[in-house]
Design an enzyme around this catalytic site. Structure first.
Site, mmCIF file in Angstrom:
data_model
loop_
_atom_site.group_PDB
_atom_site.id
_atom_site.type_symbol
_atom_site.label_atom_id
_atom_site.label_comp_id
_atom_site.label_asym_id
_atom_site.label_seq_id
_atom_site.Cartn_x
_atom_site.Cartn_y
_atom_site.Cartn_z
ATOM 1 N N LYS A 157 0.851 -1.192 0.000
ATOM 2 C CA LYS A 157 0.000 0.000 0.000
ATOM 3 C C LYS A 157 0.886 1.240 0.000
ATOM 4 O O LYS A 157 1.750 1.388 0.877
ATOM 5 C CB LYS A 157 -0.878 0.006 1.257
ATOM 6 C CG LYS A 157 -1.876 -1.139 1.299
ATOM 7 C CD LYS A 157 -3.194 -0.711 0.723
ATOM 8 C CE LYS A 157 -4.199 -1.867 0.777
ATOM 9 N NZ LYS A 157 -5.479 -1.491 0.172
ATOM 10 N N GLU A 212 -2.114 -0.183 -8.717
ATOM 11 C CA GLU A 212 -3.561 -0.253 -8.571
ATOM 12 C C GLU A 212 -4.144 1.107 -8.204
ATOM 13 O O GLU A 212 -3.655 1.768 -7.290
ATOM 14 C CB GLU A 212 -3.840 -1.269 -7.450
ATOM 15 C CG GLU A 212 -5.202 -1.889 -7.461
ATOM 16 C CD GLU A 212 -5.251 -3.069 -6.473
ATOM 17 O OE1 GLU A 212 -4.406 -3.988 -6.581
ATOM 18 O OE2 GLU A 212 -6.103 -3.058 -5.594
ATOM 19 N N ASP A 237 -9.479 -0.675 -9.358
ATOM 20 C CA ASP A 237 -10.102 -1.399 -8.252
ATOM 21 C C ASP A 237 -11.344 -0.644 -7.782
ATOM 22 O O ASP A 237 -12.473 -1.025 -8.105
ATOM 23 C CB ASP A 237 -9.084 -1.579 -7.118
ATOM 24 C CG ASP A 237 -9.634 -2.398 -5.959
ATOM 25 O OD1 ASP A 237 -10.750 -2.932 -6.075
ATOM 26 O OD2 ASP A 237 -8.951 -2.517 -4.922
ATOM 27 N N LYS A 261 -13.788 -8.047 -7.344
ATOM 28 C CA LYS A 261 -14.177 -8.546 -6.030
ATOM 29 C C LYS A 261 -15.475 -9.313 -6.244
ATOM 30 O O LYS A 261 -16.554 -8.715 -6.299
ATOM 31 C CB LYS A 261 -14.374 -7.377 -5.057
ATOM 32 C CG LYS A 261 -13.063 -6.652 -4.694
ATOM 33 C CD LYS A 261 -13.349 -5.453 -3.826
ATOM 34 C CE LYS A 261 -12.123 -4.941 -3.088
ATOM 35 N NZ LYS A 261 -10.917 -4.762 -3.892
#
Ligand code: MG
Length: 352
Positions: A157, A212, A237, A261
């Protein structure tokens, strides 16, 4: 066929709050559904929406399930609007598990289950899992441990601390990675265009699998521009919560990766159909669902058609700090053995 429908809502604390673009995520809200068919077969499903991804809220999900009443047909469930992706996913899972007896099979194996174990369809399938690395300097201590544990795919991250510090850390992280390992960066939509440009030019000469959500989902022109300007692969995402958004970006020629997802994307068969026909480059990822939705997803991924070569984004750790909700530990490689280690009924009973 008429089903008896029951549901139970949950609010589960996340002992280590997760960082999101909207602040810390401290509690996971959702609902479990139970469907019983006329033969008494039971299946479970889970609606685990993420409203700041553009899905329905947990309250809306529960209201939609309640509105179906306690007796439903497959047609009524299929008529739930596509906008309610997590509800459609939950109902589809529960129905499939009930009618195919998978719910039971995932838990205590009965003699009938053993005659046709699902795992036998792809007995040798072993899928790599991406390990999530902590933001900031903590990454340097964590990465060697994950390598030692056998992970070869990682997500770090970024966009959390000082830009210069993080860029310098990137080189330290890459220096620790063996050549066969892969690194993904996730900015969670937190960069502005200038910062994203700095990062992407830095990544251009480095072995980064993809970056991302470099910009906020609303900055669609910015995202397309970056994808065209830099050789680094970009992944969407936050921009692609539901199947409708996935379809749209793919149809508009998005050249990069799409993070899927499944818990948010509606019925699994619809998702499979879209991936197969569009040949989209997808990564399957956790929506911080409990073991109930996770079991359905990972079972489908392990035993269904091969839809991606990319490592699974399910290495999120024990986010609930409770085996009943986290399910069995997910290590660096997922195989059918994972499907034997829990009983979905336990989760249902825990909410009684
Ligand atoms: Mg992400």
């Amino acid at each position: 066929m008429l089903f008896r429908l029951d549901y139970r809502v949950y609010r589960l604390p996340l002992p280590t709050p997760l960082r999101t673009a909207h602040g810390p995520w401290v509690e996971r809200e959702g609902a479990l559904v139970q469907l019983k068919d006329e033969a008494g077969r039971v299946g479970y499903g889970e609606a685990a929406p993420i409203p700041w991804f553009g899905t329905e809220t947990a309250t809306e999900a529960a209201a939609a399930i309640r509105a179906l009443g306690d007796r439903v047909t497959a047609e009524q469930m299929a008529a739930v609007p596509e906008r309610l992706g997590s509800v459609r996913f939950a109902l589809d899972c529960a129905m499939a598990e009930g009618t195919q007896g998978l719910g039971r099979r995932l838990g205590k194996a009965s003699s009938a289950d053993e005659t046709r174990p699902e795992a036998a369809f792809h007995p040798g399938r072993r899928l790599p899992v991406t390990g999530l690395l902590p933001a900031g300097r903590a990454v340097l201590a964590e990465l060697p441990k994950r390598l030692e544990a056998g992970f070869v795919s990682f997500k770090w991250k970024v966009g959390v601390g000082d830009l210069g510090d993080e860029l310098a850390l990137l080189d330290d992280v890459l220096a620790l990675l063996p050549t066969h390992a892969k690194l993904r960066l996730d900015a969670n939509g937190g960069w502005d265009r200038r910062t994203a440009a700095r990062w992407l030019s830095r990544c251009a000469e480095r072995p980064v699998e993809f970056v991302e959500q470099p910009l906020a989902p609303a900055d669609e022109d910015g995202l397309r521009g970056l994808a065209g300007d830099y050789p680094v692969s970009l992944a969407l995402d936050e921009a692609v919560a539901g199947l409708a958004e996935l379809r749209r970006w793919q149809a508009e020629g998005w050249p990069g990766v799409l993070v899927v997802k499944p818990a948010l994307a509606g019925p699994w068969p619809d998702l499979v159909e879209w991936i197969r026909t569009s040949r989209a480059d997808v990564v399957f990822s956790s929506a911080i669902e409990t073991v109930v939705a996770r079991a359905a997803i990972l079972r489908s991924v392990l035993t269904g058609p091969e839809l991606t070569q990319r490592a699974l984004g399910f290495g999120v750790g024990e986010v609930f700090g409770n085996r009943c909700w986290d399910g069995p530990v997910i290590g660096p490689v997922l195989d059918a053995g994972w499907l034997q280690g829990f009983n979905l009924e336990d989760a249902w009973t825990a909410l009684a």
